[in-house]
Write an enzyme that holds these catalytic residues in place. Sequence first.
Site, PDB file in Angstrom:
ATOM      1  N   LYS A 153      -6.357 -10.656   6.211  1.00  0.00           N
ATOM      2  CA  LYS A 153      -6.766 -10.397   4.833  1.00  0.00           C
ATOM      3  C   LYS A 153      -7.377 -11.638   4.195  1.00  0.00           C
ATOM      4  O   LYS A 153      -7.289 -12.751   4.740  1.00  0.00           O
ATOM      5  CB  LYS A 153      -5.552  -9.910   4.032  1.00  0.00           C
ATOM      6  CG  LYS A 153      -5.003  -8.541   4.478  1.00  0.00           C
ATOM      7  CD  LYS A 153      -3.801  -8.138   3.617  1.00  0.00           C
ATOM      8  CE  LYS A 153      -3.263  -6.772   4.001  1.00  0.00           C
ATOM      9  NZ  LYS A 153      -2.103  -6.371   3.145  1.00  0.00           N
TER      10      LYS A 153
ATOM     11  N   TYR B 269      -7.495   2.366   1.701  1.00  0.00           N
ATOM     12  CA  TYR B 269      -6.194   2.451   1.037  1.00  0.00           C
ATOM     13  C   TYR B 269      -6.030   3.745   0.237  1.00  0.00           C
ATOM     14  O   TYR B 269      -5.290   3.772  -0.751  1.00  0.00           O
ATOM     15  CB  TYR B 269      -5.995   1.233   0.132  1.00  0.00           C
ATOM     16  CG  TYR B 269      -5.577  -0.028   0.875  1.00  0.00           C
ATOM     17  CD1 TYR B 269      -4.499  -0.027   1.771  1.00  0.00           C
ATOM     18  CD2 TYR B 269      -6.235  -1.235   0.655  1.00  0.00           C
ATOM     19  CE1 TYR B 269      -4.113  -1.178   2.434  1.00  0.00           C
ATOM     20  CE2 TYR B 269      -5.844  -2.405   1.316  1.00  0.00           C
ATOM     21  CZ  TYR B 269      -4.776  -2.364   2.201  1.00  0.00           C
ATOM     22  OH  TYR B 269      -4.378  -3.517   2.862  1.00  0.00           O
TER      23      TYR B 269
ATOM     24  N   ASN C 133       0.035 -10.862   1.775  1.00  0.00           N
ATOM     25  CA  ASN C 133       0.882 -10.848   2.973  1.00  0.00           C
ATOM     26  C   ASN C 133       0.078 -10.942   4.267  1.00  0.00           C
ATOM     27  O   ASN C 133       0.535 -10.529   5.321  1.00  0.00           O
ATOM     28  CB  ASN C 133       1.820  -9.633   2.948  1.00  0.00           C
ATOM     29  CG  ASN C 133       1.069  -8.327   2.902  1.00  0.00           C
ATOM     30  OD1 ASN C 133      -0.162  -8.300   2.986  1.00  0.00           O
ATOM     31  ND2 ASN C 133       1.789  -7.228   2.786  1.00  0.00           N
TER      32      ASN C 133
ATOM     33  N   HIS D 229      -3.117  -6.837   7.841  1.00  0.00           N
ATOM     34  CA  HIS D 229      -2.993  -5.381   7.849  1.00  0.00           C
ATOM     35  C   HIS D 229      -2.999  -4.911   9.288  1.00  0.00           C
ATOM     36  O   HIS D 229      -3.765  -5.416  10.108  1.00  0.00           O
ATOM     37  CB  HIS D 229      -4.174  -4.724   7.112  1.00  0.00           C
ATOM     38  CG  HIS D 229      -4.238  -3.233   7.353  1.00  0.00           C
ATOM     39  ND1 HIS D 229      -3.508  -2.345   6.603  1.00  0.00           N
ATOM     40  CD2 HIS D 229      -4.881  -2.494   8.296  1.00  0.00           C
ATOM     41  CE1 HIS D 229      -3.716  -1.108   7.076  1.00  0.00           C
ATOM     42  NE2 HIS D 229      -4.549  -1.173   8.099  1.00  0.00           N
TER      43      HIS D 229
ATOM     44  N   GLU E 231      -8.984   4.269  10.726  1.00  0.00           N
ATOM     45  CA  GLU E 231      -9.388   2.966  10.187  1.00  0.00           C
ATOM     46  C   GLU E 231     -10.441   2.293  11.071  1.00  0.00           C
ATOM     47  O   GLU E 231     -11.336   1.615  10.546  1.00  0.00           O
ATOM     48  CB  GLU E 231      -8.144   2.081  10.019  1.00  0.00           C
ATOM     49  CG  GLU E 231      -7.208   2.638   8.951  1.00  0.00           C
ATOM     50  CD  GLU E 231      -5.858   1.935   8.879  1.00  0.00           C
ATOM     51  OE1 GLU E 231      -5.634   0.973   9.653  1.00  0.00           O
ATOM     52  OE2 GLU E 231      -5.029   2.347   8.044  1.00  0.00           O
TER      53      GLU E 231
HETATM   54  P1  IDP Z   1       1.667  -2.396   5.051  1.00  0.00           P
HETATM   55  O1  IDP Z   1       0.531  -3.347   4.778  1.00  0.00           O
HETATM   56  O2  IDP Z   1       2.887  -3.132   5.572  1.00  0.00           O
HETATM   57  O3  IDP Z   1       1.267  -1.226   5.879  1.00  0.00           O
HETATM   58  P2  IDP Z   1       1.613  -0.599   2.767  1.00  0.00           P
HETATM   59  O4  IDP Z   1       2.804   0.099   2.200  1.00  0.00           O
HETATM   60  O5  IDP Z   1       0.627   0.205   3.535  1.00  0.00           O
HETATM   61  O6  IDP Z   1       2.147  -1.838   3.631  1.00  0.00           O
HETATM   62  O7  IDP Z   1       0.880  -1.300   1.538  1.00  0.00           O
HETATM   63  C1  IDP Z   1      -0.414  -1.836   1.689  1.00  0.00           C
HETATM   64  C2  IDP Z   1      -0.483  -3.190   1.030  1.00  0.00           C
HETATM   65  O8  IDP Z   1      -0.305  -3.032  -0.383  1.00  0.00           O
HETATM   66  C3  IDP Z   1       0.626  -4.153   1.445  1.00  0.00           C
HETATM   67  O9  IDP Z   1       0.316  -4.853   2.634  1.00  0.00           O
HETATM   68  C4  IDP Z   1       0.705  -5.071   0.256  1.00  0.00           C
HETATM   69  O10 IDP Z   1      -0.356  -6.041   0.303  1.00  0.00           O
HETATM   70  C5  IDP Z   1       0.439  -4.115  -0.896  1.00  0.00           C
HETATM   71  N1  IDP Z   1       1.676  -3.568  -1.472  1.00  0.00           N
HETATM   72  C6  IDP Z   1       2.457  -2.614  -0.925  1.00  0.00           C
HETATM   73  N2  IDP Z   1       3.507  -2.318  -1.722  1.00  0.00           N
HETATM   74  C7  IDP Z   1       3.375  -3.122  -2.794  1.00  0.00           C
HETATM   75  C8  IDP Z   1       4.160  -3.298  -3.987  1.00  0.00           C
HETATM   76  O11 IDP Z   1       5.180  -2.646  -4.208  1.00  0.00           O
HETATM   77  N3  IDP Z   1       3.699  -4.241  -4.873  1.00  0.00           N
HETATM   78  C9  IDP Z   1       2.554  -4.975  -4.656  1.00  0.00           C
HETATM   79  N4  IDP Z   1       1.797  -4.823  -3.549  1.00  0.00           N
HETATM   80  C10 IDP Z   1       2.198  -3.917  -2.633  1.00  0.00           C
HETATM   81 MG    MG Z   2      -0.043   0.330   5.462  1.00  0.00          MG
END
Ligand code: IDP
Ligand code: MG
Length: 137
Positions: free
Chosen positions: A9, A49, A113, A116, A127
């Site tokens: 990212k 997303y 984080n 992805h 994707e």
């Molecule tokens: P993942 O990346 O581990 O698959 P997802 O639930 O698909 O997690 O969420 C996509 C991205 O959205 C996450 O990697 C993170 O950057 C962001 N995200 C997910 N949940 C939250 C939240 O509760 N607060 C802020 N950002 C979030």
């Molecule tokens: Mg995800």
Amino acid sequence: MDRTLVIAKPDAVERGLAGEIIARLERRGLRLVAAELRSIDAETAGRHYAEHQGKPFYASLVEFITRSPALLMVVEGPGDTWKVVRTMMGATNPKEAAPGTIRGDLAIEMTENLVHGSDGPESAEREIGIFFPALAG
Ligand code: IDP
Ligand code: MG
């Protein structure tokens, strides 16, 4: 061989951690099939997303993923590649990610984080089709 989509990212590229992420994937035994440094536009971010549209963090997520170039990758392994990558990534919230994982070793904040990875075989197919349409199917 079984393929999945991985994104280093914008925060990973900004922090100079794209190489670290590639190195971890390669050392594990996954092979790069495609890689391109590209700014994700808002429309593509919305497709990618789509499952998160309407959630409270959606706007900040799109702002984040589009803010500077990301390293888009397709990687392949002998099977369940999406699961291998997800295990290496660690929990979505880096504060809860185990040491030894990318997020657990290198990140703290939720949105930023670093990485992805597709969350299943259907997601991987969908994707890869969004970011590397020539490789789909
Ligand atoms: P993942 O990346 O581990 O698959 P997802 O639930 O698909 O997690 O969420 C996509 C991205 O959205 C996450 O990697 C993170 O950057 C962001 N995200 C997910 N949940 C939250 C939240 O509760 N607060 C802020 N950002 C979030
Ligand atoms: Mg995800």
